[in-house]
Scaffold this active site. Structure first.
Site, PDB file in Angstrom:
ATOM      1  N   CYS A 185       0.812  -1.221   0.000  1.00 53.82           N
ATOM      2  CA  CYS A 185       0.000   0.000   0.000  1.00 53.82           C
ATOM      3  C   CYS A 185       0.844   1.270   0.000  1.00 53.82           C
ATOM      4  O   CYS A 185       0.626   2.181  -0.804  1.00 53.82           O
ATOM      5  CB  CYS A 185      -0.982  -0.010   1.163  1.00 53.82           C
ATOM      6  SG  CYS A 185      -0.262   0.098   2.811  1.00 53.82           S
ATOM      7  N   HIS A 224      -2.864   1.170   6.657  1.00 54.37           N
ATOM      8  CA  HIS A 224      -3.136   1.040   5.220  1.00 54.37           C
ATOM      9  C   HIS A 224      -3.373   2.433   4.657  1.00 54.37           C
ATOM     10  O   HIS A 224      -4.005   3.279   5.302  1.00 54.37           O
ATOM     11  CB  HIS A 224      -4.355   0.162   4.967  1.00 54.37           C
ATOM     12  CG  HIS A 224      -4.583  -0.123   3.510  1.00 54.37           C
ATOM     13  ND1 HIS A 224      -3.818  -1.025   2.794  1.00 54.37           N
ATOM     14  CD2 HIS A 224      -5.483   0.389   2.628  1.00 54.37           C
ATOM     15  CE1 HIS A 224      -4.234  -1.066   1.539  1.00 54.37           C
ATOM     16  NE2 HIS A 224      -5.242  -0.206   1.410  1.00 54.37           N
ATOM     17  N   HIS A 257      -5.785   2.274  -4.342  1.00 59.01           N
ATOM     18  CA  HIS A 257      -4.829   1.736  -3.374  1.00 59.01           C
ATOM     19  C   HIS A 257      -4.362   0.362  -3.830  1.00 59.01           C
ATOM     20  O   HIS A 257      -4.940  -0.241  -4.754  1.00 59.01           O
ATOM     21  CB  HIS A 257      -5.488   1.612  -1.998  1.00 59.01           C
ATOM     22  CG  HIS A 257      -6.627   0.622  -1.968  1.00 59.01           C
ATOM     23  ND1 HIS A 257      -6.651  -0.472  -1.142  1.00 59.01           N
ATOM     24  CD2 HIS A 257      -7.789   0.563  -2.686  1.00 59.01           C
ATOM     25  CE1 HIS A 257      -7.763  -1.166  -1.330  1.00 59.01           C
ATOM     26  NE2 HIS A 257      -8.477  -0.553  -2.257  1.00 59.01           N
TER      27      HIS A 257
END
Length: 220
Positions: free
Chosen positions: A129, A180, A192
């Protein structure tokens, strides 16, 4: 990879990033704001036709810029780069072109959609991420720290209601805090690198991610 190849790679990367930063210094179709309004007013002062002087760089403004460039013997591309800006405004290009930077971040992010998730990945062969967000911003000449929790503090903290495209958006997943990260793209969505999806666009405020929303920051 040998030391010589690493050095060549690093020098090449630095050169590419410096070129990216230079390329951002322009006004073009899709931009808006006070500087665009000033450009429009100046073009009208010089008798180039723009009916809507509204701060939005649309087709009319682009055509007026092309006419100005033709008359001044400049490259005719409809983009107000440094040479055109200097000839038109009689001053140097302003240093901060945040709209252009956002556009380049988004372009870089979408260009690698579908790339698989790879833990520790930072390249189009595979991203995690924060490797993905770092890559997208670097393609626009903006440095981000490597890890999601560090990226959370790399800009100004903003509320959910303040989110706009290009902001970093964070979620709590495998550990407490910002674990994240993705890039907000508008309309409640973000792009993402998900562990099960790779680089994709997801809803930020519903379902799995909505239950894990942590916060956001604005770097640009």
């Amino acid at each position: 990879m040998g030391k010589k190849r690493v050095a060549v790679f690093c020098l090449t990367l630095l050169f590419c990033l410096s070129c990216a930063v230079t390329a951002l210094a322009s006004f073009q179709r899709g931009d808006d704001g006070q500087e665009v309004l000033s450009i429009q007013k100046r073009l009208v002062e010089l008798n180039y036709s723009i009916k809507s002087i509204d701060g939005d760089f649309g087709p009319e403004t682009e055509n007026a810029v092309r006419s100005f460039q033709t008359d001044r013997g400049l490259e005719v591309d409809g983009i107000v780069g440094s040479a055109t800006y200097r000839a038109l405004m009689n001053k140097e290009m302003p240093p901060n072109r945040s709209n252009s930077v956002v556009r380049n971040v988004m372009r870089a992010a979408y260009s690698v959609i579908g790339t698989p998730y790879v833990f520790g990945g930072t390249t189009p062969y595979g991203f995690d991420c924060s490797g993905f967000t770092q890559y997208a911003f670097a393609r626009a000449g903006v440095y981000l720290p490597r890890m999601a929790d560090s990226q959370f503090y790399s800009g100004r903290q903003i509320s959910m209601s303040q989110l706009r495209p290009g902001d970093l958006i964070f979620f709590t997943t495998y550990e407490a805090g910002a674990s994240h990260v993705g890039i907000y793209v508008g309309n409640g969505n973000f792009i993402h690198a998900g562990t099960s999806t790779g680089v994709t666009v997801s809803s930020a405020f519903t379902g799995y991610w909505g239950a894990r929303y942590y916060g956001a920051c604005r770097v640009l």
